[in-house]
Enzyme design. Structure first.
Site, short mmCIF file in Angstrom:
data_model
loop_
_atom_site.label_atom_id
_atom_site.label_comp_id
_atom_site.label_asym_id
_atom_site.label_seq_id
_atom_site.Cartn_x
_atom_site.Cartn_y
_atom_site.Cartn_z
N HIS A 1 42.67 47.52 42.55
CA HIS A 1 42.52 46.59 43.68
C HIS A 1 43.72 45.66 43.66
CE1 HIS A 1 38.29 47.39 42.41
NE2 HIS A 1 38.08 47.49 43.70
N ASP B 1 43.41 43.03 41.08
CA ASP B 1 43.47 43.41 39.66
C ASP B 1 44.87 43.11 39.11
OD1 ASP B 1 40.92 44.45 40.02
OD2 ASP B 1 41.62 46.51 40.26
#
Ligand SMILES: [Mn+2]
Length: 387
Positions: A56, A59
């Site tokens: 993501h 992240d």
């Protein structure tokens, strides 16, 4: 330990980086292990011959990062990928964690929130292009309702469609080599999510401006939460030419999202999923989206086990496909009445006339032998390692 089930880069395994960073928190309890840095995660994956990782935006890049901070994160990530020889094949946007998305991102009732979500995805697509990702995943974690009085599902699907259409044009306009993949899930974290199954996603794709740019990445656990057949759901996506990635894991049926290790719950189901991918020459990444048990201190036994289970099952598939008795049984089951094979796959007036006039021995057809107890037992014995 190194043996024939040791992964190779050519196996094309991939893990969500969020799986490795998972800290064991659940709705009732706090973290049970420390968060690992991106560097530590990628080093651990690369050391185990993992081909790629999925991530993501948040992240890697903190929510609300400045442009300079974002550029630094990407620079460091690309250097790390080069040094370790690991690819980023799939990218996705976190449109569920920040409370701004509490009532949806693309399907929020507030047009400003829908616009903010779309902007966040555009920024994420830029990142995906910079790191060489070829698939962008939409998992609509907040795209749903608890209160159906709050929004009309046709209107909400329309919002979702507008966002995907806009983002497809953005990719085309920028010349990015990225396809979109929608990940179905029936519920959790919302009471009900839109686009709950593979079938829903495939039907939705046909309503888009660029259906050729959009596919799906089913996840085992999400299918089992809906009580559906994992083998059949993945097959429907593959048959439609729409299987862009797979999210392998496991799950006890009809429960909360457990994200267990692949093939840790239902070996037979996992066997058929691997068989599907092998038999039909699926050649994209084999992605795992699961979590180590909350009781684990680190993720590495978990990582190794997912890949090892896949490779063992792949060998079992080969054994099943080469087993003489299995194949004789399958020939018997499928091979009767060859004169009818293909007799009405293509319509003509003649073919229709012939079919209308044909005589069938209904009693013989009804009573034909279907030795499924024996067939299933052979598979059971292969899986149990006694055959
Ligand atoms: Mn997933």
């Amino acid at each position: 330990m190194s043996d024939k089930y040791t992964p190779k880069k050519t196996d094309k395994f991939a893990f969500g980086i969020w799986c490795i960073q998972n800290r064991g928190r659940d709705p009732f309890g706090d973290v049970t292990r420390p968060e690992r840095s991106v560097r530590e995660c990628l080093e651990g994956l690369a050391k185990r011959n993992v081909y790629a990782f999925e991530f993501h935006d948040n992240d890697i890049i903190p929510f609300g990062a400045s442009a300079a901070e974002r550029d630094r994160c990407i620079r460091e990530l690309r250097k790390l990928m080069d040094d370790l020889g690991i690819k980023a094949t799939v990218i996705t946007t976190n449109l569920f964690y920040h409370p701004i998305f509490k009532d949806g991102a693309f399907t929020s009732t507030d047009p400003a929130i829908r616009a903010f979500a779309t902007q966040k995805v555009m920024q994420c697509l830029d990142v995906g292009h910079e790191v060489g990702a070829e698939v962008y995943v939409f998992w609509g974690g907040r795209e749903g309702t608890e209160v159906d009085a709050s929004k009309d599902p046709i209107t909400a699907n329309g919002y979702f469609r507008d966002a995907v259409n806009f983002l497809c044009e953005y990719v085309l306009d920028n010349g990015y080599n990225i396809k979109f993949s929608i990940e179905p899930k029936p519920n959790e974290p919302r009471g009900d999510l839109y686009l709950p199954t593979v079938g829903s996603v495939l039907a939705f794709i046909q309503t888009l401006d660029h259906p050729e740019m959009v596919g799906t990445n089913p996840e085992v656990a999400h299918i089992k939460m809906a009580g559906l057949n994992v083998y059949h759901e993945f097959a429907q996506a593959l048959d439609a030419g729409k299987l862009l990635d797979v999210h392998l894991n496991d799950q006890k049926p009809l429960r909360y999202d457990q994200d267990l290790t692949f093939a840790s719950e239902n070996l037979k189901e996992a066997f058929f999923l691997v068989k599907l991918l092998v038999d039909h020459n699926y050649d994209r990444t084999i992605g795992f989206d699961a979590h180590p048990y909350r009781t684990e201190a680190d993720p590495w036994d978990f990582v190794e086990r997912n890949m090892r289970n896949y490779l063992i099952l792949k060998e079992k598939v080969q054994r099943f496909n080469e087993d003489r008795e299995v194949q004789d049984l399958l020939r018997e089951i499928h091979g009767v009445h060859p004169e009818w094979v293909g007799a009405f796959t293509k319509y003509s007036k003649d073919a229709a006339q012939r079919l209308k006039q044909a005589q069938f021995d209904v009693e013989a057809l009804t009573n034909r032998r279907l030795p499924y107890e024996r067939l299933d037992q052979l598979l059971t014995e292969i899986l149990l390692g006694v055959r």
